[in-house]
Every structure is written in C-alpha cells, then in structure tokens.
Write a protein that holds these residues in place. Sequence first.
Motif, PDB file in Angstrom:
ATOM      1  N   GLU A 356       0.846  -1.260  -0.042  1.00  0.00           N
ATOM      2  CA  GLU A 356       0.147   0.115  -0.015  1.00  0.00           C
ATOM      3  C   GLU A 356       0.839   1.299   0.113  1.00  0.00           C
ATOM      4  O   GLU A 356       1.770   1.182   0.836  1.00  0.00           O
ATOM      5  CB  GLU A 356      -0.978   0.146   1.210  1.00  0.00           C
ATOM      6  CG  GLU A 356      -2.089  -0.939   1.082  1.00  0.00           C
ATOM      7  CD  GLU A 356      -2.901  -0.807   2.397  1.00  0.00           C
ATOM      8  OE1 GLU A 356      -2.676  -0.227   3.373  1.00  0.00           O
ATOM      9  OE2 GLU A 356      -3.974  -1.921   2.436  1.00  0.00           O
ATOM     10  N   TRP A 357       0.379   2.163  -0.832  1.00  0.00           N
ATOM     11  CA  TRP A 357       0.950   3.597  -0.918  1.00  0.00           C
ATOM     12  C   TRP A 357      -0.093   4.437  -0.574  1.00  0.00           C
ATOM     13  O   TRP A 357      -1.456   4.141  -0.244  1.00  0.00           O
ATOM     14  CB  TRP A 357       1.619   3.687  -2.188  1.00  0.00           C
ATOM     15  CG  TRP A 357       3.118   2.887  -2.201  1.00  0.00           C
ATOM     16  CD1 TRP A 357       4.126   3.324  -1.801  1.00  0.00           C
ATOM     17  CD2 TRP A 357       2.908   1.830  -3.076  1.00  0.00           C
ATOM     18  NE1 TRP A 357       5.145   2.143  -2.209  1.00  0.00           N
ATOM     19  CE2 TRP A 357       4.395   1.223  -2.848  1.00  0.00           C
ATOM     20  CE3 TRP A 357       2.017   0.804  -3.427  1.00  0.00           C
ATOM     21  CZ2 TRP A 357       4.794  -0.087  -3.236  1.00  0.00           C
ATOM     22  CZ3 TRP A 357       2.606  -0.630  -4.030  1.00  0.00           C
ATOM     23  CH2 TRP A 357       3.701  -0.784  -3.893  1.00  0.00           C
ATOM     24  N   SER A 358       0.018   5.734  -0.754  1.00  0.00           N
ATOM     25  CA  SER A 358      -0.975   6.648  -0.483  1.00  0.00           C
ATOM     26  C   SER A 358      -2.086   6.607  -1.514  1.00  0.00           C
ATOM     27  O   SER A 358      -3.330   6.671  -0.866  1.00  0.00           O
ATOM     28  CB  SER A 358      -0.290   8.324  -0.652  1.00  0.00           C
ATOM     29  OG  SER A 358       0.189   8.334  -1.764  1.00  0.00           O
ATOM     30  N   ASP A 359      -1.895   6.252  -2.549  1.00  0.00           N
ATOM     31  CA  ASP A 359      -3.062   6.371  -3.566  1.00  0.00           C
ATOM     32  C   ASP A 359      -3.203   4.955  -4.057  1.00  0.00           C
ATOM     33  O   ASP A 359      -4.092   4.867  -5.184  1.00  0.00           O
ATOM     34  CB  ASP A 359      -2.726   7.409  -4.790  1.00  0.00           C
ATOM     35  CG  ASP A 359      -2.772   8.963  -4.092  1.00  0.00           C
ATOM     36  OD1 ASP A 359      -3.590   8.965  -3.258  1.00  0.00           O
ATOM     37  OD2 ASP A 359      -1.937   9.647  -4.831  1.00  0.00           O
ATOM     38  N   PHE A 360      -2.460   3.836  -3.746  1.00  0.00           N
ATOM     39  CA  PHE A 360      -2.335   2.543  -4.574  1.00  0.00           C
ATOM     40  C   PHE A 360      -2.549   1.763  -3.585  1.00  0.00           C
ATOM     41  O   PHE A 360      -1.660   1.441  -2.456  1.00  0.00           O
ATOM     42  CB  PHE A 360      -1.079   2.370  -5.336  1.00  0.00           C
ATOM     43  CG  PHE A 360      -1.271   3.365  -6.628  1.00  0.00           C
ATOM     44  CD1 PHE A 360      -1.872   3.054  -7.732  1.00  0.00           C
ATOM     45  CD2 PHE A 360      -0.564   4.682  -6.757  1.00  0.00           C
ATOM     46  CE1 PHE A 360      -1.711   4.176  -9.030  1.00  0.00           C
ATOM     47  CE2 PHE A 360      -0.400   5.619  -7.606  1.00  0.00           C
ATOM     48  CZ  PHE A 360      -1.084   5.124  -8.853  1.00  0.00           C
ATOM     49  N   SER A 361      -3.199   0.264  -3.868  1.00  0.00           N
ATOM     50  CA  SER A 361      -2.929  -0.758  -3.036  1.00  0.00           C
ATOM     51  C   SER A 361      -2.588  -2.020  -4.165  1.00  0.00           C
ATOM     52  O   SER A 361      -3.640  -2.012  -5.360  1.00  0.00           O
ATOM     53  CB  SER A 361      -4.355  -1.049  -2.442  1.00  0.00           C
ATOM     54  OG  SER A 361      -4.097  -2.444  -1.904  1.00  0.00           O
TER      55      SER A 361
END
Length: 689
Positions: A356-361
């Motif tokens: 997970e990143w701020s805008d992506f999973s």
Amino acid sequence: MSHDHGAHGASHHDTLVVTAVPLSSPITVETDPRQPRQPMPASDGADYLKTIPGFASIRNGGTNGDPVFRGMFGSRIKILTDGSEMLGACPFRMDAPTSYISPEAYDSLVVTKGPQSVLWGPGASAATVRFDRGPESFDAPGTRVDGSVMLGTYGRFDRRIDAAAGNEAGYVRLIGNESEANDYKDGNGDTVPSKWDKWNGDIALGLTPDDDTWLEVTAGRGNGEARYAGRGMDGSRFLRETAGVRFEKRNISEHWRKLELQANYAYADHIMDNFTLRDPSGGMDMGGGGMDMGGGMDMGGGGMDMGGGGMDMGGGGMDMGGGGMDMGDDSMDMSDGMAMRLDRRTRSTRVASTWEWSDFSWIAGVDAQQQIHRNRDGDHWDSDYEQIQYGLFNQLTWYASDRDRVIAGARLDRYHVDDHNDDTATAGDTRRTTLPSGFVRYEQDLASAPVTWYAGVGHVQRFPDYWELKPGLDGPDGSPNAFAGVKPEKTTQLDVGAQYRGERTRAWVSGYLGYVEDFILFDYDGANTQVRNVDANIAGAELGAAYDFSDNWTGEASLAYAWGRNATDDQPLPQIPPLESRFSLTYERDDYSVGALWRLVAPQHRIALNQGNVVGQDLGDSAGFGVFSLNGAYRFNPNFTLSSGIDNVFDNTYSEHLNLAGNAGFGYPGNTRVNDPGRMVWAKLDFHF
C-alpha cells in the motif's frame, strides 16, 4: 468468560429471517450464512446460494443440487472454502463442490460477480464464491459456544455446534454438524425420493501471538448419503477429508501491509450405487441424458440402443450418454446391482502479498493446484485424469480521489493435463497450454447522492475441466474424443451496476453483457454425448430494493434475468434459468419479527432441446409458478433465538426449469421433471454463549 470476535468470528443473530441477500458493495454480495433463512435452512452450499438473486440450482431431489449463476455452470463458478477448492469425484457431479459445504459452519459468504477478480484462482468467468472462517480473537482467557437445532417436516433434523476456547496467544475451535431428512412429498401428495443424512467435523488450532500475526492449522472429515429422484444411482458415500495451514502477517513495513500463505489438501471418496438406498431396477437414468429403458432396446448393428438416453456397448465399453460412463475398465460391479467408486485428491497452495501507498494498493502472488482423479477397479485404484495448474496474479487499486477508484488485475495460468485412462483414444496424451485473464473496473461515489456506480470489462480464458474432458465423451467433429478436441473457453464481459443507500430506501442493480468464444456445450443424441465449442452471447441483470415504510415495516423486492444465445447455431443457449422475482414484507419490533415471502418464476420458452451441460439438459418448455411462504422469529434473550417458517403455504405443485429428468427406476417417465416440496414447516433454535 471473555471473548471479542471480529468480522469473521461468531456474531449475534438478528431476529430477521433472510429471504433474499442484497448487494453489500457495488460488485460483491457478503452475508453471514449462519442467519436463519427461508426457504427452510440450507442443507448444502447450492441450497444457500439460491437466496442470492441470479443464482439457481439444477435440482435432482432433496439435496446436493448444482449451482448455476446467470445461466453459467460448473467451473465457470469458482467455489472456495477458506480459500481452497474441495472438488468432488463423481463423473456426473453427484457430489458437486457445494455438496461438501455446510453453510452454517462458516462465518461469512462473499460472492464476486462476473470476471472482476483475479485473486482466487483461474477460470471464474461467472462468479467467485468464498465460504470463509476467520481467526478467533480473545481479549482474555475464555470460551464461546454457538449452535443451533432445527426440526422440520418429513424428518428434517439439523444440529450444529461451533465452540472455541483460547486467550490472546491462541485458540482451538471445534465445529460439528449433521443434517438429515426423509423423502418429501410434492404438492400432489406424491413422495419424491430425496432423503439424505450428512455430517461434518472440523478442528482449527490457531496462534495469535500479536495483533498482526495469525497461524492456523485445520483438519476436517465428513460423510453422508443421499437418494436422488433424478438419477439412476444414489450417493452412498460422500467421504470428505481436508487439511490446511494458513498464515497471515500484517504491517510488515511501511508499504508491505500483508503476507498471506496457505497450503491445502482435499480428498473426496465417492460411491454411487442402486441398491443401498433403493431396490435395484432394470432401468437406469443418469440424469443429464443417461440411460432410460422406457424407450425400448435395439441391439442391431452390434450395439445396444436403450432409447431415451441410450447405452452404446460397441467397442467394449458402456457410454451412458449424459454422464459418459465408460465401463470398459470394469469399474462397476453389477453382481449385486450396480456400483461405482471414485476418488479425487486436490492439493493447492497460494502466496500473496499486499502493498500500500498513499493512492495505490497492490496485491500480487502465485497459486498452484494438482488434481488426481481415480476409479476403483476391483481391488485396485486406477488414475484416469491428472491436472496441474500454476498461476501468477496481481491486482492494483488506484484511489484516484476520495470518490473515484480504478481496479485492474491480470493473471497467467499454465496447465499440464494428462489422460491416464487406458481405454481412450488419447490414453497417455498430455495437453499443455498457457491462458491469460484480466479485468479493469471503474467505481465512483457520487457527491450529489448516496450512490456508488461501477463499470468493468473482464476477460477470462478457462481450461476445460475434468467433467468436460472425461472418458466416454465424444469431442467436436474430427477429433477422437473430448479430451483431444474441446478448446478452452474465452469469455469477455462488461459488468455495470449501481447502489443507492438512502434514509429509508436501499436499491441496487447489476447488469452484464458478454461474448463467449468457444463456449463448451453438451449435445445429447441417443447413445452418444458430444462436447463441442460454439460461440455465444450472454446478457442479463439483477436488481433489488428495500423500503422502510415505518420503523417496524420493511418491504423488499428483487428480480433476476439471464439470457443466452448460441451464435454458432442461431438458437438459445440451454440451461438458462427463467425470470425470477421475490417480494417480501417484514414486521420487526423489539425482540420478534414476522414476515412473508412471495417467489414468482416465469415460464421458460427459450430452450435448446437435448442440449446442456454434464449434469442437465433442456427437457422442453417449463411452466411458471408462484410460492408463498411465512416466517417468524423471537429472541428470548441475548443467548437464544427461535425462528420458524411455513414454506409453500398453499401446497402448490411445481418444478424448477433446471432439473434432472426423473428416473425410470422410481416410476418417472424419462423427460419428467422432479417436483419440488409441497408445504413444509420448520422451527430452528439458535444459541450463543
């Protein structure tokens, strides 16, 4: 005593009796299968799935039907329990995967519609169905016990116990259940052979050393028997043995949020015969187009033609038509009636990581499965089919904004399939292929209204399963048999839908439009059953709404429609369920509720006579019908809830369109559908400590 269960643990039962399960998110249905439901609480997985709009079941008696979703059957629907497949052994799917599932033994049921996920194995062009149990969570040393007892008409008697003990560091969970019933009577008062008795027992040992770690080891066993009005033999053994290990680790690093590993073993040992649960008879009808001796016997030309479904004994074997039973290997001993024993071992593994990143999973992983199918020849087991599959998958979610999401996934599967049957033209042959699948979907939460809508396109390439390649089936013209000639099925489908959640109104709709290249079709023609590929168009929709008239009164309605066309032959696809609607009205106050359910099913005139799948074929037009039922529930205290119902209050006589032909051994003409039950009364006590 202290315990704290999360979403997957045991939960408190509402006083409402479930009559239809709505969408819980734009593309999925999620529910608690332990809740009381109507019609009478389910005896198997297929029976429970019928409460979800869009699902139907190919009927053959009292239990162990085969699920159908949007007119699609078999391995087009991925059926999973705790993330793994439990595949049956019967070549006629007498023990479909759902026949080994007792729904109330699971904590949650999740259905993903259409080819809109790549995370749970290959081939799921119609839907992915997951019955799951989650980890127990105790905040201090303690125990919990859940269970139920149900009594109903015609000897229905179910009992279930689900108990766990543990602390913060781990737990042990024990689950046991048994379900039995006698033959039921239809609305005419005629007895329909349908009795069954099934039991299951499972144990789970879990370690939860911290909030982010879970290790669980499971083992289970079950068995049963079932009598079928629509088959020439009954199931006298449904032995299930399973074992598995699951591991999850969360919050590994800033971006590596979860690691999942699991390995599973499933074994099915199945016996079918015509003397344990019935008196042997001269006729045999295998359901999907098997043997019916009512049509006469023609022994000219060196073969035997049994008329209705046909037995071809030329070439030293027996071909049962609809099921393709090959007796050349002497797997059936006819000295004391007829019997056949088969088994299947399924081994599987899966590894997945979530990032997970701020805008992506992003979820990526690998899975693999081995199936070995055997039949019993005297004192020896002979393998006739083996399949090995390896898969790579990844699925990405982009949170484009607070209200917009894009989900996309792709997987690649490698197959290695062997024909081990010595009596086929392809004995010793191997098929190898690599098949891709993928999808992309856009979801949006509207700012102007409490509405979420989605649109997605998916493509799935499905390798033919054992039942579509098994010995005894003729392949497309020019091929020696089905194993050599049947091509993989390729489905491209558009899925769209929307969901509305207002103060008093909840509504949803989901639709689909698809093209299936090389759709796998069964043609039944007397003594021969041919499996071939055609191109097909499919379309349909499900919709539903609930409205709270007041704080106590709630009305619900749902509608499901499926349509299919054989584009190659310019005629309807077979085995498509008719238009179906459900209407319910419920009054709930304090600790009790009362409700009514009205199920209406339209006639089905879009048929393809003598075509279908390995289990069923279109027998002709079917009549519409309506069934009215009543239910009620009362919560005595937080620990005990009593629910009850009267199914088919007016004792109507009706039969489902998806239906095996009645068996001549029970006095049915070869093309007679098996009637469903008449009026049935039941009561169920749930308890929780």
